[in-house]
Write a protein that holds these residues in place. Structure first.
Motif, PDB file in Angstrom:
ATOM      1  N   UNK A   1       0.825  -1.215   0.000  1.00 25.29           N
ATOM      2  CA  UNK A   1       0.000   0.000   0.000  1.00 25.29           C
ATOM      3  C   UNK A   1       0.858   1.263   0.000  1.00 25.29           C
ATOM      4  N   UNK A   2       1.982   1.251   0.712  1.00 25.71           N
ATOM      5  CA  UNK A   2       2.858   2.420   0.764  1.00 25.71           C
ATOM      6  C   UNK A   2       3.560   2.709  -0.552  1.00 25.71           C
ATOM      7  N   UNK A   3       3.604   1.733  -1.476  1.00 23.86           N
ATOM      8  CA  UNK A   3       4.266   1.927  -2.766  1.00 23.86           C
ATOM      9  C   UNK A   3       3.303   2.399  -3.850  1.00 23.86           C
ATOM     10  N   UNK A   4       2.003   2.339  -3.581  1.00 20.30           N
ATOM     11  CA  UNK A   4       1.015   2.792  -4.567  1.00 20.30           C
ATOM     12  C   UNK A   4       1.079   4.309  -4.698  1.00 20.30           C
ATOM     13  N   UNK A   5       1.100   4.815  -5.932  1.00 22.65           N
ATOM     14  CA  UNK A   5       1.217   6.256  -6.160  1.00 22.65           C
ATOM     15  C   UNK A   5      -0.005   6.871  -6.822  1.00 22.65           C
ATOM     16  N   UNK A   6      -0.802   6.063  -7.514  1.00 23.90           N
ATOM     17  CA  UNK A   6      -1.982   6.617  -8.170  1.00 23.90           C
ATOM     18  C   UNK A   6      -2.618   5.613  -9.108  1.00 23.90           C
ATOM     19  N   UNK A   7      -3.832   5.938  -9.536  1.00 24.16           N
ATOM     20  CA  UNK A   7      -4.556   5.109 -10.494  1.00 24.16           C
ATOM     21  C   UNK A   7      -5.331   6.032 -11.417  1.00 24.16           C
ATOM     22  N   UNK A   8      -5.456   5.627 -12.660  1.00 22.63           N
ATOM     23  CA  UNK A   8      -6.186   6.441 -13.634  1.00 22.63           C
ATOM     24  C   UNK A   8      -6.717   5.546 -14.746  1.00 22.63           C
ATOM     25  N   UNK A   9      -7.645   6.096 -15.504  1.00 24.54           N
ATOM     26  CA  UNK A   9      -8.109   5.439 -16.706  1.00 24.54           C
ATOM     27  C   UNK A   9      -7.326   6.019 -17.873  1.00 24.54           C
ATOM     28  N   UNK A  10      -6.897   5.179 -18.772  1.00 24.51           N
ATOM     29  CA  UNK A  10      -6.106   5.634 -19.908  1.00 24.51           C
ATOM     30  C   UNK A  10      -6.519   4.842 -21.128  1.00 24.51           C
TER      31      UNK A  10
END
Length: 194
Positions: free
Chosen positions: A130-139
Protein backbone atom coordinates in the motif's frame (compact mmCIF):
# COMPACT_ATOMS: atom_id res chain seq x y z
CA UNK A 1 1.00 -11.36 -96.33
CA UNK A 2 0.14 -9.72 -93.04
CA UNK A 3 -2.62 -11.02 -90.75
CA UNK A 4 -4.77 -8.06 -91.80
CA UNK A 5 -4.71 -9.12 -95.48
CA UNK A 6 -5.29 -12.85 -94.85
CA UNK A 7 -8.72 -14.38 -95.19
CA UNK A 8 -10.38 -15.42 -91.89
CA UNK A 9 -9.26 -19.07 -92.13
CA UNK A 10 -5.68 -18.01 -92.74
CA UNK A 11 -5.78 -15.60 -89.81
CA UNK A 12 -6.66 -18.44 -87.42
CA UNK A 13 -3.71 -20.44 -88.75
CA UNK A 14 -1.27 -17.54 -88.27
CA UNK A 15 -2.55 -16.84 -84.73
CA UNK A 16 -2.32 -20.53 -83.84
CA UNK A 17 1.29 -20.59 -85.06
CA UNK A 18 2.13 -17.58 -82.82
CA UNK A 19 0.89 -19.28 -79.63
CA UNK A 20 3.54 -20.78 -77.39
CA UNK A 21 3.19 -23.44 -74.78
CA UNK A 22 3.13 -22.32 -71.15
CA UNK A 23 6.49 -22.10 -69.47
CA UNK A 24 7.29 -24.94 -67.15
CA UNK A 25 7.36 -23.99 -63.45
CA UNK A 26 10.87 -23.37 -62.23
CA UNK A 27 10.67 -25.36 -58.98
CA UNK A 28 14.27 -24.65 -58.06
CA UNK A 29 13.65 -20.90 -58.22
CA UNK A 30 10.44 -21.11 -56.21
CA UNK A 31 12.00 -23.28 -53.52
CA UNK A 32 14.96 -20.90 -53.36
CA UNK A 33 12.63 -17.92 -52.80
CA UNK A 34 10.66 -19.80 -50.11
CA UNK A 35 13.85 -20.82 -48.28
CA UNK A 36 15.12 -17.22 -48.51
CA UNK A 37 11.82 -15.87 -47.14
CA UNK A 38 11.82 -18.40 -44.29
CA UNK A 39 15.41 -17.44 -43.38
CA UNK A 40 14.48 -13.75 -43.45
CA UNK A 41 11.48 -14.32 -41.14
CA UNK A 42 13.65 -16.40 -38.78
CA UNK A 43 16.28 -13.62 -38.72
CA UNK A 44 13.69 -10.95 -37.89
CA UNK A 45 12.23 -13.15 -35.12
CA UNK A 46 15.71 -13.80 -33.69
CA UNK A 47 16.54 -10.05 -33.74
CA UNK A 48 13.28 -9.23 -31.93
CA UNK A 49 14.02 -11.86 -29.28
CA UNK A 50 17.57 -10.56 -28.80
CA UNK A 51 16.22 -7.02 -28.47
CA UNK A 52 13.77 -8.19 -25.78
CA UNK A 53 16.58 -9.92 -23.88
CA UNK A 54 18.83 -6.85 -24.24
CA UNK A 55 16.09 -4.61 -22.83
CA UNK A 56 15.83 -6.98 -19.85
CA UNK A 57 19.60 -6.75 -19.35
CA UNK A 58 19.47 -2.95 -19.42
CA UNK A 59 16.75 -3.05 -16.74
CA UNK A 60 18.58 -5.54 -14.52
CA UNK A 61 19.04 -2.85 -11.84
CA UNK A 62 15.33 -3.19 -11.03
CA UNK A 63 14.98 -5.10 -7.72
CA UNK A 64 13.15 -8.43 -7.53
CA UNK A 65 9.38 -8.11 -7.36
CA UNK A 66 7.90 -8.45 -3.86
CA UNK A 67 5.59 -11.36 -3.16
CA UNK A 68 2.39 -11.14 -1.17
CA UNK A 69 2.64 -11.51 2.63
CA UNK A 70 0.93 -14.46 4.31
CA UNK A 71 -1.91 -12.31 5.68
CA UNK A 72 -3.14 -9.42 3.58
CA UNK A 73 -6.54 -8.97 5.19
CA UNK A 74 -9.99 -9.01 3.60
CA UNK A 75 -10.35 -8.01 -0.05
CA UNK A 76 -11.70 -4.52 -0.74
CA UNK A 77 -11.94 -5.13 -4.49
CA UNK A 78 -11.28 -8.00 -6.87
CA UNK A 79 -10.84 -7.90 -10.62
CA UNK A 80 -10.40 -10.60 -13.23
CA UNK A 81 -9.04 -9.61 -16.62
CA UNK A 82 -5.82 -9.06 -18.54
CA UNK A 83 -2.42 -7.67 -17.61
CA UNK A 84 -1.05 -5.69 -20.58
CA UNK A 85 2.38 -4.78 -19.29
CA UNK A 86 4.34 -2.19 -17.36
CA UNK A 87 6.21 0.92 -18.43
CA UNK A 88 8.25 3.65 -16.80
CA UNK A 89 5.71 6.02 -15.17
CA UNK A 90 4.65 8.78 -17.53
CA UNK A 91 6.33 7.18 -20.55
CA UNK A 92 3.70 4.88 -22.02
CA UNK A 93 6.03 3.44 -24.69
CA UNK A 94 9.03 2.63 -22.43
CA UNK A 95 8.15 -1.02 -21.72
CA UNK A 96 9.70 -2.74 -18.72
CA UNK A 97 10.51 -6.41 -19.38
CA UNK A 98 12.74 -7.25 -16.39
CA UNK A 99 11.40 -9.84 -13.92
CA UNK A 100 8.55 -10.78 -16.27
CA UNK A 101 6.81 -7.39 -16.14
CA UNK A 102 6.68 -7.33 -19.95
CA UNK A 103 4.79 -10.62 -20.21
CA UNK A 104 1.10 -10.24 -21.05
CA UNK A 105 -1.20 -12.61 -19.26
CA UNK A 106 -4.51 -13.18 -17.59
CA UNK A 107 -4.66 -11.51 -14.18
CA UNK A 108 -6.51 -11.67 -10.90
CA UNK A 109 -6.14 -8.41 -8.94
CA UNK A 110 -6.99 -8.23 -5.27
CA UNK A 111 -6.88 -4.95 -3.37
CA UNK A 112 -6.54 -5.16 0.42
CA UNK A 113 -5.42 -2.76 3.15
CA UNK A 114 -1.93 -4.28 2.78
CA UNK A 115 -1.70 -3.47 -0.94
CA UNK A 116 -2.38 -4.78 -4.43
CA UNK A 117 -1.89 -8.47 -5.13
CA UNK A 118 -1.30 -9.32 -8.81
CA UNK A 119 -1.74 -13.02 -9.61
CA UNK A 120 -0.81 -14.01 -13.16
CA UNK A 121 -1.16 -17.63 -14.29
CA UNK A 122 1.81 -18.55 -16.45
CA UNK A 123 3.79 -15.45 -15.41
CA UNK A 124 5.41 -14.05 -12.27
CA UNK A 125 2.99 -12.94 -9.54
CA UNK A 126 3.86 -9.81 -7.58
CA UNK A 127 2.60 -7.64 -4.77
CA UNK A 128 2.52 -3.85 -4.52
CA UNK A 129 2.51 -2.74 -0.85
CA UNK A 130 0.00 0.00 0.00
CA UNK A 131 2.86 2.42 0.76
CA UNK A 132 4.27 1.93 -2.77
CA UNK A 133 1.01 2.79 -4.57
CA UNK A 134 1.22 6.26 -6.16
CA UNK A 135 -1.98 6.62 -8.17
CA UNK A 136 -4.56 5.11 -10.49
CA UNK A 137 -6.19 6.44 -13.63
CA UNK A 138 -8.11 5.44 -16.71
CA UNK A 139 -6.11 5.63 -19.91
CA UNK A 140 -6.29 4.47 -23.49
CA UNK A 141 -2.91 2.85 -23.97
CA UNK A 142 0.29 1.33 -22.70
CA UNK A 143 3.22 -0.05 -24.71
CA UNK A 144 1.86 -2.49 -27.26
CA UNK A 145 -1.83 -2.01 -26.41
CA UNK A 146 -4.15 0.84 -27.38
CA UNK A 147 -7.83 0.78 -26.48
CA UNK A 148 -10.70 3.23 -26.47
CA UNK A 149 -10.50 6.22 -24.13
CA UNK A 150 -10.70 4.98 -20.54
CA UNK A 151 -10.45 1.32 -21.57
CA UNK A 152 -7.35 0.63 -19.50
CA UNK A 153 -6.82 0.77 -15.73
CA UNK A 154 -3.30 2.11 -15.10
CA UNK A 155 -1.85 1.76 -11.61
CA UNK A 156 1.29 3.78 -10.78
CA UNK A 157 3.55 2.32 -8.10
CA UNK A 158 7.09 2.70 -6.81
CA UNK A 159 9.60 -0.12 -7.00
CA UNK A 160 13.10 0.61 -5.81
CA UNK A 161 13.93 4.10 -7.08
CA UNK A 162 11.68 3.77 -10.13
CA UNK A 163 8.00 4.59 -10.59
CA UNK A 164 6.12 2.11 -12.78
CA UNK A 165 2.78 2.23 -14.62
CA UNK A 166 1.08 -1.16 -14.94
CA UNK A 167 -1.88 -1.58 -17.30
CA UNK A 168 -4.86 -3.82 -16.61
CA UNK A 169 -8.14 -4.41 -18.41
CA UNK A 170 -11.04 -5.95 -16.54
CA UNK A 171 -13.35 -8.49 -18.13
CA UNK A 172 -16.03 -5.97 -17.08
CA UNK A 173 -14.75 -2.49 -18.03
CA UNK A 174 -17.41 -0.83 -15.86
CA UNK A 175 -15.34 -1.85 -12.81
CA UNK A 176 -12.44 0.43 -13.79
CA UNK A 177 -13.97 3.61 -12.35
CA UNK A 178 -14.56 2.00 -8.95
CA UNK A 179 -10.95 0.77 -8.91
CA UNK A 180 -9.58 4.23 -9.70
CA UNK A 181 -11.69 5.87 -6.99
CA UNK A 182 -10.89 3.24 -4.35
CA UNK A 183 -7.16 3.14 -5.10
CA UNK A 184 -6.78 6.94 -5.10
CA UNK A 185 -8.80 7.23 -1.87
CA UNK A 186 -6.62 4.54 -0.27
CA UNK A 187 -3.42 6.29 -1.46
CA UNK A 188 -4.60 9.65 -0.07
CA UNK A 189 -5.42 8.01 3.28
CA UNK A 190 -1.99 6.31 3.37
CA UNK A 191 -0.18 9.59 2.58
CA UNK A 192 -2.26 11.43 5.18
CA UNK A 193 -1.24 8.91 7.84
CA UNK A 194 2.47 9.49 7.19
Amino acid sequence: MTPATLPAAGLVTVLADERKSATVTDWGGRIGWLVGLALFVALVYWLMREGWKWRGTLQSDLPELPSAPEETGPAKLELSGRYHGSTTAGQWLDRIVAHGLGTRSRVQLTLTDAGLEVERPGATDFFVPAGALRGARLDKGIAGKVLTEGGLLVVTWAHGDKEIDSGFRSDHAAEHTEWVETLNHMINDTEGAR
